[in-house]
Write an enzyme that holds these catalytic residues in place. Sequence first.
Site, mmCIF file in Angstrom:
data_model
loop_
_atom_site.group_PDB
_atom_site.id
_atom_site.type_symbol
_atom_site.label_atom_id
_atom_site.label_comp_id
_atom_site.label_asym_id
_atom_site.label_seq_id
_atom_site.Cartn_x
_atom_site.Cartn_y
_atom_site.Cartn_z
ATOM 1 N N GLU A 172 0.838 -1.255 0.096
ATOM 2 C CA GLU A 172 0.022 0.138 -0.075
ATOM 3 C C GLU A 172 0.845 1.500 -0.041
ATOM 4 O O GLU A 172 1.604 1.464 0.953
ATOM 5 C CB GLU A 172 -1.014 -0.065 1.029
ATOM 6 C CG GLU A 172 -1.844 1.142 1.345
ATOM 7 C CD GLU A 172 -2.529 1.423 -0.011
ATOM 8 O OE1 GLU A 172 -3.217 0.246 -0.341
ATOM 9 O OE2 GLU A 172 -2.621 2.433 -0.883
ATOM 10 N N LYS A 227 8.516 -1.491 -2.902
ATOM 11 C CA LYS A 227 7.711 -0.959 -1.804
ATOM 12 C C LYS A 227 8.994 -0.458 -0.739
ATOM 13 O O LYS A 227 8.996 1.018 -0.487
ATOM 14 C CB LYS A 227 7.074 -1.884 -0.699
ATOM 15 C CG LYS A 227 6.525 -1.219 0.299
ATOM 16 C CD LYS A 227 5.321 0.009 0.102
ATOM 17 C CE LYS A 227 5.254 0.870 1.634
ATOM 18 N NZ LYS A 227 4.033 1.698 1.498
ATOM 19 N N CYS A 283 6.743 4.160 8.805
ATOM 20 C CA CYS A 283 7.387 3.450 7.562
ATOM 21 C C CYS A 283 8.884 3.809 7.171
ATOM 22 O O CYS A 283 9.573 2.881 7.056
ATOM 23 C CB CYS A 283 6.551 3.680 6.312
ATOM 24 S SG CYS A 283 5.004 2.600 6.228
#
Length: 480
Positions: A172, A227, A283
Amino acid sequence: MEEKKIIVNNICCIGAGYVGGPTMSVIADRCPNINVEVVDLNESRIDAWNSEELSNLPIFEPGLDQVIKRTRGRNLFFSTNISEAIAKADMVFISVNTPTKKKGLGAGQASDLKWIEACARQVAKFSKGKTVVVEKSTLPVRTAEVIKKILGSYQIINENNEKEFCVLSNPEFLAEGTAIDNLENPDRVLIGGDDENSIKSLVNIYTNWIPEKKIITTNLWSSELSKLAANAFLAQRISSINSIAAFCEVAGADIEEVSKAIGSDSRIGSNFLNASPGFGGSCFKKDILNLVYLSRYFGLPEVADYWESVVRINEWNQKRISELIVKTLFGTISGKKIVILGFSFKANTNDTRESPAIRISKDLLEEGAKVVIYDPKVKSSQIINDLEPYSSTENCLSTQPHKNFIDGTWCFSEHLEDSFDGADAVVVLTEWPNFATIKWSSIANRMRSPGWVFDSRRIVNEKDVLSSGLNYWSIGRKYN
Ligand code: UDX
Ligand code: UDX
């Protein structure tokens, strides 16, 4: 998997956090024929997702309340009944957190995959028939292999083989504060996997609202690595611009002018060039440290050092801001009252994970300051956790004389206007839009002279600050 179209009627998502909650809400909104069940082992979080009063949802995200209003109870459900939701599901998203390991092998860098492993075991145990398992959490490269192994071992034990699994990676890319818009209009959707039918089943969900040309399919490992790499590149840009901001401060250049000049080069582009106290969020740091760990593991120490420097600059940048505050306030802030404006790691979210405000507040508290903290969305209970072991004292009401405000402690201010009485300095750490319209003329005379405004986001009205008789420092500019 046999060569047959996979129809998805029921989705289960394990993990009702900043990623799982908004992502599943938008899927439910855009796919009214699919039943979406979001499960979490944290009961109070689920209660908050189910709260009637939409302002009590566990996360603040612009537009989320409206999506929840349309979908909750229709085809979106939040519960703690993990086993039942898995049993019903054709597709299970894993969206649990993967914190950095605190102990043992890879401590401080590698991701702790215990929750992922637990999820894989739950899926193996409770699923029925064919299940597509989708990695939504950001994970180290080759985690899908771990999940596959756990699921696979179960497939063998289960003699009549009534369970079948396929693992996909679907990272995501949403950013907090703009999650709903990012989910509704993503730049791209990335799906990694090796089973065409399973990939197609997930593509079919997204094409309900996203043009197919925006959907990129890759092998599993490319998806997982993309990612990590995307987050590393974004974080690297912030460390780059913050290093140049520090340079501007000594060399006499202005970071806003430099950002504009370099960002006008279409090869560089203008996004992500805002100087700041540093990047935060759940993150960036975690993912880079993961990349660092894996690079060392795979025998690439130079690659590891390169990416590690991005995190080092970020930490140095926060430290230099707190040191600069101390130096500017005549070398000591013991007993001085300092107001922190903004505690979340960026505007439009109540998330404080890795927020620069944590490090900077702790540094100021360590120096003995009395710190007043105001943020429009972060709750005081969250700040209490974040600032441990520093304790909070009295409630910050402007009517109170702050007699009991002990040096090296902090207090939470409910209202912006109540924050400034007797303050020596105001430090802006998050770019909440209402900080741009503060009327400094009415605040200056409530502060102690000489008063200072430190603007680490270049958001406040400089002219107004200066004409109010306050001193002003902003990031990326030289002051004499
Ligand atoms: C993020 C993303 O999924 C991931 O990409 C990123 O790497 C860090 O974690 P986020 O939604 O921001 O997830 O995390 P968080 O808000 O902590 O939510 C995770 C939820 O999973 C928590 O509510 C936790 O209670 C739940 N959980 C965890 C489970 O339900 N089961 C578990 O076994 C572990
Ligand atoms: C990030 C990625 O953008 C997203 O794609 C991924 O899925 C998760 O991690 P997020 O952490 O929510 O999203 O926010 P982001 O907008 O990327 O900001 C991260 C940090 O960088 C914030 O602390 C922000 O203030 C800081 N930042 C961002 C800057 O300091 N300067 C900038 O120019 C941009």
